[in-house]
Design an enzyme around this catalytic site. Structure first.
Site, PDB file in Angstrom:
ATOM      1  N   GLU A 208       5.097   4.671   7.580  1.00 18.67           N
ATOM      2  CA  GLU A 208       4.956   5.983   7.371  1.00 18.67           C
ATOM      3  C   GLU A 208       3.791   6.588   6.642  1.00 18.67           C
ATOM      4  O   GLU A 208       3.293   6.067   5.931  1.00 18.67           O
ATOM      5  CB  GLU A 208       6.152   6.373   6.476  1.00 18.67           C
ATOM      6  CG  GLU A 208       6.356   8.041   6.297  1.00 18.67           C
ATOM      7  CD  GLU A 208       6.485   8.857   7.730  1.00 18.67           C
ATOM      8  OE1 GLU A 208       7.164   8.386   8.737  1.00 18.67           O
ATOM      9  OE2 GLU A 208       5.471   9.626   7.850  1.00 18.67           O
TER      10      GLU A 208
ATOM     11  N   LYS B 268       0.398  15.323  -8.106  1.00 14.86           N
ATOM     12  CA  LYS B 268      -0.266  16.328  -7.307  1.00 14.86           C
ATOM     13  C   LYS B 268       0.748  17.345  -7.209  1.00 14.86           C
ATOM     14  O   LYS B 268       1.724  17.371  -7.667  1.00 14.86           O
ATOM     15  CB  LYS B 268      -0.572  15.691  -5.854  1.00 14.86           C
ATOM     16  CG  LYS B 268       0.771  15.527  -4.984  1.00 14.86           C
ATOM     17  CD  LYS B 268       0.350  14.671  -3.576  1.00 14.86           C
ATOM     18  CE  LYS B 268       0.178  15.787  -2.709  1.00 14.86           C
ATOM     19  NZ  LYS B 268      -0.167  15.320  -1.408  1.00 14.86           N
TER      20      LYS B 268
ATOM     21  N   LYS C 116      -1.693   0.472   8.035  1.00 13.52           N
ATOM     22  CA  LYS C 116      -1.246   1.471   6.629  1.00 13.52           C
ATOM     23  C   LYS C 116      -1.870   1.016   5.420  1.00 13.52           C
ATOM     24  O   LYS C 116      -2.217   2.102   4.916  1.00 13.52           O
ATOM     25  CB  LYS C 116       0.570   0.909   6.921  1.00 13.52           C
ATOM     26  CG  LYS C 116       1.252   1.657   5.571  1.00 13.52           C
ATOM     27  CD  LYS C 116       1.154   3.223   5.790  1.00 13.52           C
ATOM     28  CE  LYS C 116       1.182   3.698   4.385  1.00 13.52           C
ATOM     29  NZ  LYS C 116       1.338   4.942   4.460  1.00 13.52           N
TER      30      LYS C 116
ATOM     31  N   CYS D 150       1.870   4.769  -4.159  1.00 15.30           N
ATOM     32  CA  CYS D 150       1.289   3.782  -3.256  1.00 15.30           C
ATOM     33  C   CYS D 150       0.024   3.352  -3.200  1.00 15.30           C
ATOM     34  O   CYS D 150      -0.608   2.268  -2.879  1.00 15.30           O
ATOM     35  CB  CYS D 150       1.471   4.516  -1.732  1.00 15.30           C
ATOM     36  SG  CYS D 150       3.352   4.606  -1.483  1.00 15.30           S
TER      37      CYS D 150
ATOM     38  N   LYS E 195      -0.865   0.496  -5.599  1.00 16.24           N
ATOM     39  CA  LYS E 195      -0.145  -0.634  -5.098  1.00 16.24           C
ATOM     40  C   LYS E 195      -0.507  -1.144  -3.567  1.00 16.24           C
ATOM     41  O   LYS E 195      -0.841  -2.447  -3.658  1.00 16.24           O
ATOM     42  CB  LYS E 195       1.229  -0.426  -5.462  1.00 16.24           C
ATOM     43  CG  LYS E 195       1.909  -0.310  -3.999  1.00 16.24           C
ATOM     44  CD  LYS E 195       3.484   0.001  -4.037  1.00 16.24           C
ATOM     45  CE  LYS E 195       4.195   0.668  -2.785  1.00 16.24           C
ATOM     46  NZ  LYS E 195       3.786   0.536  -1.464  1.00 16.24           N
TER      47      LYS E 195
ATOM     48  N   VAL F  84      12.795   0.801   1.758  1.00 16.52           N
ATOM     49  CA  VAL F  84      13.185   0.620   0.212  1.00 16.52           C
ATOM     50  C   VAL F  84      11.862   0.477  -0.448  1.00 16.52           C
ATOM     51  O   VAL F  84      10.660   0.549   0.420  1.00 16.52           O
ATOM     52  CB  VAL F  84      13.973  -0.794   0.021  1.00 16.52           C
ATOM     53  CG1 VAL F  84      15.247  -0.471   0.873  1.00 16.52           C
ATOM     54  CG2 VAL F  84      13.439  -1.813   0.910  1.00 16.52           C
TER      55      VAL F  84
ATOM     56  N   ARG G 265       5.055   9.205 -10.390  1.00 16.94           N
ATOM     57  CA  ARG G 265       4.859   7.717 -10.332  1.00 16.94           C
ATOM     58  C   ARG G 265       3.160   7.612 -10.141  1.00 16.94           C
ATOM     59  O   ARG G 265       2.533   8.063  -9.569  1.00 16.94           O
ATOM     60  CB  ARG G 265       5.346   7.244  -9.030  1.00 16.94           C
ATOM     61  CG  ARG G 265       6.985   6.850  -9.195  1.00 16.94           C
ATOM     62  CD  ARG G 265       7.454   6.027  -8.092  1.00 16.94           C
ATOM     63  NE  ARG G 265       7.404   7.118  -6.952  1.00 16.94           N
ATOM     64  CZ  ARG G 265       8.139   6.996  -5.710  1.00 16.94           C
ATOM     65  NH1 ARG G 265       8.528   5.603  -5.464  1.00 16.94           N
ATOM     66  NH2 ARG G 265       7.899   7.654  -4.764  1.00 16.94           N
TER      67      ARG G 265
ATOM     68  N   LEU H 290       3.369  10.128   5.656  1.00 19.79           N
ATOM     69  CA  LEU H 290       3.541  11.373   5.270  1.00 19.79           C
ATOM     70  C   LEU H 290       2.880  11.353   3.734  1.00 19.79           C
ATOM     71  O   LEU H 290       2.860  10.263   3.084  1.00 19.79           O
ATOM     72  CB  LEU H 290       4.935  11.644   4.926  1.00 19.79           C
ATOM     73  CG  LEU H 290       6.015  10.870   4.040  1.00 19.79           C
ATOM     74  CD1 LEU H 290       5.889  11.356   2.750  1.00 19.79           C
ATOM     75  CD2 LEU H 290       7.245  10.979   4.579  1.00 19.79           C
ATOM     76  N   ALA H 291       2.274  12.439   3.289  1.00 21.44           N
ATOM     77  CA  ALA H 291       2.152  12.688   1.909  1.00 21.44           C
ATOM     78  C   ALA H 291       2.903  13.504   1.245  1.00 21.44           C
ATOM     79  O   ALA H 291       3.610  14.263   1.831  1.00 21.44           O
ATOM     80  CB  ALA H 291       0.398  13.350   1.742  1.00 21.44           C
ATOM     81  N   GLU H 292       3.174  13.233  -0.213  1.00 20.55           N
ATOM     82  CA  GLU H 292       4.306  13.987  -0.779  1.00 20.55           C
ATOM     83  C   GLU H 292       3.660  15.438  -1.044  1.00 20.55           C
ATOM     84  O   GLU H 292       2.325  15.561  -1.118  1.00 20.55           O
ATOM     85  CB  GLU H 292       4.428  13.289  -2.181  1.00 20.55           C
ATOM     86  CG  GLU H 292       5.409  12.035  -1.938  1.00 20.55           C
ATOM     87  CD  GLU H 292       5.874  11.424  -3.093  1.00 20.55           C
ATOM     88  OE1 GLU H 292       5.907  11.966  -4.222  1.00 20.55           O
ATOM     89  OE2 GLU H 292       5.900  10.139  -3.072  1.00 20.55           O
TER      90      GLU H 292
END
Ligand code: NAD
Ligand code: UGA
Length: 488
Positions: free
Chosen positions: A176, A350, A231, A287, A290, A98, A357, A178-180
């Protein structure tokens, strides 16, 4: 693809959270592990409906290759539902995936992570889980969050002690990476999978899932706190590189150097490496900011103000850099944007994602609107409704004369959207490229320049267009970090 691991102890997975991480990650798990039933649950009915719809081009997350993975696994062993309780009850393993945004009020506001959604998940698992359940932190969390989750789960264990079907839990951290935009590739061929935990049995149960497609040597096992901190640290290091190169880009512009040449020169040093050295409009995405602010908060909390200040500088530089770009546009357009038209190409943070976001486009567009600009915006994947939310301003469609070369002040500080690049550029005084979508590198500048208002500018904040072609079309040109363009 390898033969599925038949000895895996895990038969039923529940993933709470069907967002950018939960959806694609579980789609790949289900695709690679046909013997495991995977249920992705969410409280957002609209999102779940979008995951279930037949038209795969309209999944709630845009990621290259995601549609194919979903089409192979959905309704075979991959299910999307709002039945959180039922999915938890059936699961041997529950992933918590979440959102963990920055707190907006109260203790740690503006820096600490807001863990209310994670806590809600832990309580739901505590209430509905049956038998032995491995709870996996997939969300990015502050160090020692596993302790909070464990406390909630243990409280449930104590209160159900006398029940015939009392439940037991193990907590693992499995962040995780992963990159978008490249999520499916990152999930299918990860650099590493990180599993932190105390129970080797639980760690191996999770590792056995990944072993269906990830080589053993890429599966790292650590203690749970190292995994949580690794992370945050990975994101902080990546973001730090971008602020570093953008800071040098500003210096290049002032000195006649070219940041791309500097990046190439330093990137060939194998100790530095060539990735993540592209100067741009500043990092965006949900991310980096934040997670660094979270690191800053933790460092202060643990009495390390110098460490906190060091990392806070990365975010401060990024914000400064975004505003630097808008100031620069204003300066080049004779110090005022009042009644002028600026075409923004790219709103996503990107390329290859519909995610906006924390996109730099938000701060930059807001600055330009404040200066009285009339913005026309294009993005191949972002919907105008999303842009309206991000800018806190409704779209104002132009009157017919808007596309002509004459300007006016009636539309000052407004914006509109078009799916046509040529349309947003028509009548513009300047074009500002903010996302590195491939189609922007292919623009025919001779054609575009015909309908712009002279002296017209192209500001390439992504360094993706061919400067010679822009200049030979009679346009003025600025490129991020390129001091040689400045002195031309
Ligand atoms: P997201 O906002 O896209 O998705 C989160 C989902 O969780 C939402 O759909 C929300 O409705 C749902 N949710 C919240 N509380 C719930 C509850 N109690 N029960 C059921 N559903 C609930 O977020 P995301 O981008 O997928 O990020 C999730 C986590 O993964 C964050 O901690 C983020 O930092 C981390 N992460 C994100 C990325 C990325 O690229 N987006 C990459 C790595 C890690
Ligand atoms: C980032 C990390 O790369 C992932 O490993 C991590 O899992 C994820 O954050 C997360 O935790 O959410 P993401 O934000 O999706 O992934 O995308 P990146 O490719 O890292 O790009 C972040 C921002 O930096 C983008 O705005 C991008 O345009 C910018 N960027 C990236 C640059 O300006 N220059 C570069 O050289 C690289």
């Amino acid at each position: 693809m390898r033969e599925p691991e038949a000895n895996s102890v895990i038969r039923n997975i529940c993933c709470i959270g069907a967002g950018y991480v939960g959806g694609p990650t579980m789609a790949v798990v289900a695709d690679r592990c046909p013997l495991i039933q995977v249920k992705v649950v969410d409280i957002n009915q609209k999102r779940i409906d979008a995951w279930n719809q037949n038209d795969l081009s309209k999944l709630p997350v845009y990621e290259p290759g995601l549609d194919l993975v979903v089409s192979r696994a959905r309704n075979r062993n991959l299910y999307f539902s709002v039945d959180v309780q039922g999915a938890i009850a059936e699961a041997d393993m529950v992933f918590i995936s979440v959102n963990t945004p920055t707190k907006t009020k109260g203790l740690g506001a503006g820096k600490a992570s807001d863990l209310r959604w994670v806590e809600a998940c832990a309580r739901q698992v505590a209430n509905f889980a049956q038998g032995h359940t491995i709870v996996v932190e997939k969300s990015t969390l502050p160090v020692r969050t596993a302790e909070v989750i464990k406390t909630i789960l243990e409280a449930a264990q104590t209160s159900h002690q006398n029940d015939s079907n009392s439940s037991t839990f193990e907590v693992l951290s499995n962040p995780e990476f992963l990159a978008e935009g490249s999520a499916i590739k990152d999930l299918e061929e990860p650099d590493r999978v990180l599993i932190g935990g105390e129970s080797s049995e639980a760690i191996e149960a999770l590792a056995s899932i990944y072993k269906n497609w990830v080589p053993e040597q890429k599966i790292l096992r650590t203690n749970i706190w190292s995994s949580e901190l690794a992370k945050l640290t990975a994101n902080a290091f990546l973001a730090q590189r971008i602020s570093s190169i953008n800071s040098i880009g500003a210096l290049c512009e002032a000195t006649g150097a070219d940041v791309r040449e500097v990046a190439r020169a330093i990137g060939t040093d194998s100790r530095i490496g060539s990735k993540f050295l592209d100067a741009g409009p500043g990092f965006g995405g949900s991310c980096f900011k934040k997670d660094i602010l979270n690191l800053v908060y933790l460092s202060r909390h643990f009495g390390l103000p110098e460490v906190a200040d060091f990392w806070e500088g990365v975010v401060e530089l990024n914000t400064w850099h975004q505003h630097r770009i808008s100031r620069l546009v204003v300066k080049k357009l004779f110090g005022t944007l009042s009644g002028k038209r600026v075409a923004i190409l790219g709103f996503a943070f990107k390329a290859n994602t519909n995610d906006t976001r924390e996109t730099s486009a938000i701060n930059i567009a807001k600055d330009l609107l404040d200066e009285g600009a009339l913005l026309s915006i294009h993005d191949p994947k972002v919907a105008p409704a999303q842009i309206a939310l991000d800018l806190g301003l409704e779209e104002m469609k132009p009157s017919k004369s808007f596309g002509s070369k004459s300007s006016g002040t009636s539309n000052e500080g407004t914006w509109w959207f078009s799916e046509e690049i040529s349309e947003v550029c028509s009548g513009a005084d300047a074009i500002l490229i903010l996302t590195e979508w491939y189609q922007y590198s292919q623009i025919n500048w001779i054609e575009i320049s015909k309908n712009m208002r002279n002296p017209a500018w192209v500001f390439d904040a992504r360094s993706i267009v061919n400067s010679e072609k822009v200049l030979s079309a009679g346009l003025q040109f600025w490129r991020v970090g390129d001091g040689s363009a400045e002195v031309r």
